[in-house]
Write a protein that holds these residues in place. Sequence first.
Motif, PDB file in Angstrom:
ATOM      1  N   TRP A 134     -12.287  -2.942   0.148  1.00  9.00           N
ATOM      2  CA  TRP A 134     -11.096  -2.099   0.037  1.00  9.00           C
ATOM      3  C   TRP A 134     -10.489  -2.170  -1.364  1.00  9.00           C
ATOM      4  CZ3 TRP A 134      -9.075   1.483   3.214  1.00  9.00           C
ATOM      5  CH2 TRP A 134      -7.761   1.903   2.998  1.00  9.00           C
ATOM      6  N   LEU A 135     -10.350  -3.372  -1.883  1.00  8.22           N
ATOM      7  CA  LEU A 135      -9.726  -3.537  -3.195  1.00  8.22           C
ATOM      8  C   LEU A 135     -10.601  -2.985  -4.315  1.00  8.22           C
ATOM      9  CD1 LEU A 135      -8.205  -7.129  -2.841  1.00  8.22           C
ATOM     10  CD2 LEU A 135      -6.975  -4.939  -2.819  1.00  8.22           C
ATOM     11  N   VAL A 136     -11.899  -3.230  -4.256  1.00 10.52           N
ATOM     12  CA  VAL A 136     -12.790  -2.734  -5.306  1.00 10.52           C
ATOM     13  C   VAL A 136     -12.900  -1.213  -5.234  1.00 10.52           C
ATOM     14  CG1 VAL A 136     -15.155  -2.732  -6.172  1.00 10.52           C
ATOM     15  CG2 VAL A 136     -14.081  -4.878  -5.513  1.00 10.52           C
ATOM     16  N   GLY A 137     -13.190  -0.687  -4.039  1.00 12.12           N
ATOM     17  CA  GLY A 137     -13.329   0.755  -3.898  1.00 12.12           C
ATOM     18  C   GLY A 137     -12.028   1.492  -4.220  1.00 12.12           C
ATOM     19  N   GLY A 138     -10.930   1.034  -3.625  1.00 11.01           N
ATOM     20  CA  GLY A 138      -9.647   1.678  -3.879  1.00 11.01           C
ATOM     21  C   GLY A 138      -9.193   1.522  -5.316  1.00 11.01           C
ATOM     22  N   GLY A 139      -9.422   0.341  -5.895  1.00 13.92           N
ATOM     23  CA  GLY A 139      -9.023   0.113  -7.282  1.00 13.92           C
ATOM     24  C   GLY A 139      -9.793   0.992  -8.254  1.00 13.92           C
ATOM     25  N   LEU A 140     -11.098   1.138  -8.019  1.00 13.77           N
ATOM     26  CA  LEU A 140     -11.902   2.009  -8.888  1.00 13.77           C
ATOM     27  C   LEU A 140     -11.485   3.470  -8.751  1.00 13.77           C
ATOM     28  CD1 LEU A 140     -15.461   0.446  -8.467  1.00 13.77           C
ATOM     29  CD2 LEU A 140     -14.008   0.375 -10.497  1.00 13.77           C
ATOM     30  N   LEU A 141     -11.209   3.905  -7.521  1.00 14.77           N
ATOM     31  CA  LEU A 141     -10.763   5.282  -7.325  1.00 14.77           C
ATOM     32  C   LEU A 141      -9.409   5.528  -7.994  1.00 14.77           C
ATOM     33  CD1 LEU A 141     -11.684   6.259  -3.648  1.00 14.77           C
ATOM     34  CD2 LEU A 141     -12.532   7.268  -5.764  1.00 14.77           C
ATOM     35  N   LEU A 142      -8.501   4.565  -7.854  1.00 16.29           N
ATOM     36  CA  LEU A 142      -7.189   4.709  -8.490  1.00 16.29           C
ATOM     37  C   LEU A 142      -7.325   4.791 -10.007  1.00 16.29           C
ATOM     38  CD1 LEU A 142      -4.091   4.722  -8.451  1.00 16.29           C
ATOM     39  CD2 LEU A 142      -4.155   2.225  -8.322  1.00 16.29           C
ATOM     40  N   SER A 143      -8.134   3.903 -10.581  1.00 11.22           N
ATOM     41  CA  SER A 143      -8.324   3.894 -12.037  1.00 11.22           C
ATOM     42  C   SER A 143      -8.930   5.202 -12.531  1.00 11.22           C
ATOM     43  CB  SER A 143      -9.214   2.718 -12.441  1.00 11.22           C
ATOM     44  OG  SER A 143      -8.644   1.494 -12.046  1.00 11.22           O
ATOM     45  N   SER A 144      -9.964   5.677 -11.839  1.00 12.19           N
ATOM     46  CA  SER A 144     -10.610   6.917 -12.265  1.00 12.19           C
ATOM     47  C   SER A 144      -9.676   8.108 -12.073  1.00 12.19           C
ATOM     48  CB  SER A 144     -11.920   7.127 -11.506  1.00 12.19           C
ATOM     49  OG  SER A 144     -11.706   7.181 -10.109  1.00 12.19           O
ATOM     50  N   TRP A 145      -8.898   8.099 -11.006  1.00 13.29           N
ATOM     51  CA  TRP A 145      -7.947   9.179 -10.756  1.00 13.29           C
ATOM     52  C   TRP A 145      -6.914   9.279 -11.883  1.00 13.29           C
ATOM     53  CZ3 TRP A 145      -7.093  13.390  -8.011  1.00 13.29           C
ATOM     54  CH2 TRP A 145      -5.782  13.878  -7.879  1.00 13.29           C
ATOM     55  N   VAL A 146      -6.320   8.147 -12.230  1.00 14.86           N
ATOM     56  CA  VAL A 146      -5.290   8.143 -13.275  1.00 14.86           C
ATOM     57  C   VAL A 146      -5.891   8.579 -14.609  1.00 14.86           C
ATOM     58  CG1 VAL A 146      -3.721   6.671 -14.599  1.00 14.86           C
ATOM     59  CG2 VAL A 146      -3.876   6.417 -12.124  1.00 14.86           C
ATOM     60  N   ALA A 147      -7.085   8.067 -14.932  1.00  9.41           N
ATOM     61  CA  ALA A 147      -7.724   8.428 -16.197  1.00  9.41           C
ATOM     62  C   ALA A 147      -8.048   9.917 -16.255  1.00  9.41           C
ATOM     63  CB  ALA A 147      -8.991   7.604 -16.392  1.00  9.41           C
ATOM     64  N   LEU A 148      -8.520  10.471 -15.151  1.00  8.35           N
ATOM     65  CA  LEU A 148      -8.896  11.884 -15.134  1.00  8.35           C
ATOM     66  C   LEU A 148      -7.667  12.797 -15.158  1.00  8.35           C
ATOM     67  CD1 LEU A 148     -11.837  11.636 -12.602  1.00  8.35           C
ATOM     68  CD2 LEU A 148     -12.020  12.445 -14.962  1.00  8.35           C
TER      69      LEU A 148
END
Length: 228
Positions: A134-148
């Motif tokens: 949950w933390l890895v998947g959600g954290g990566l999605l959050l990071s990519s979302w903000v960057a994009l």
Amino acid sequence: MTRTTTTGGLRAARDTIPVALSIAPFALVVGATGTQLGVPPLADMAAAATVFAGAAHFAPLTMFAAGAGVLAALGAAVLINARLLLYSTALEPRFRGQPRWFRWLGPALLIDQTYLMVLARDDLDDPARFRRYWLVGGGLLLSSWVALVGLGGVLGPFLPAGSPLDAAGVVVLAGMLGPRLTAVRPLLVALTALLVATAAAPLPGGVGLIAGIAAGIAAGALLDRVPS
């Protein structure tokens, strides 16, 4: 670090890549739209990080641009995010045996994509494995979302005026199809929402997006009455 949690993290990273690609067009549209409406990219990125809900982020932007009031925009965001209550109920058993810090902070990563990623796996019964996934998947999605979203904000001034808004109803729902492609019922729901949003795209103030979401909810309710 145990092998169980390491494996969970690697699987989460692998599963996140196609999902992050599927939400990329939506994130770019949100960022470009914010810039064209006068929102600085850094402020839009901060909103993306704290809200972390694309449709609920985007709909108020377009509604404000169309002259809608604060209460109407907030009401639309609440309506859009109401589905998260159903997701949280379904995931409650997964959080029940977790540390208190995770029970407080983990739900911030609950979106359609993280919910569907977890739902697609049958190997997350171990609390530590689920927590790492949950933390890895959600954290990566959050990071990519903000960057994009930030990238979309930077590119926004170079696009023809209004172009992100014209495409938004389609892109919003299309970006949610990625994690649903292996399940028939969720795919039918997403396709219904996409078709309605496409047909209603010319309507002002983000109405097309809201109409698409409402159609998806209605389709889901009808499909729930059909025996498996």
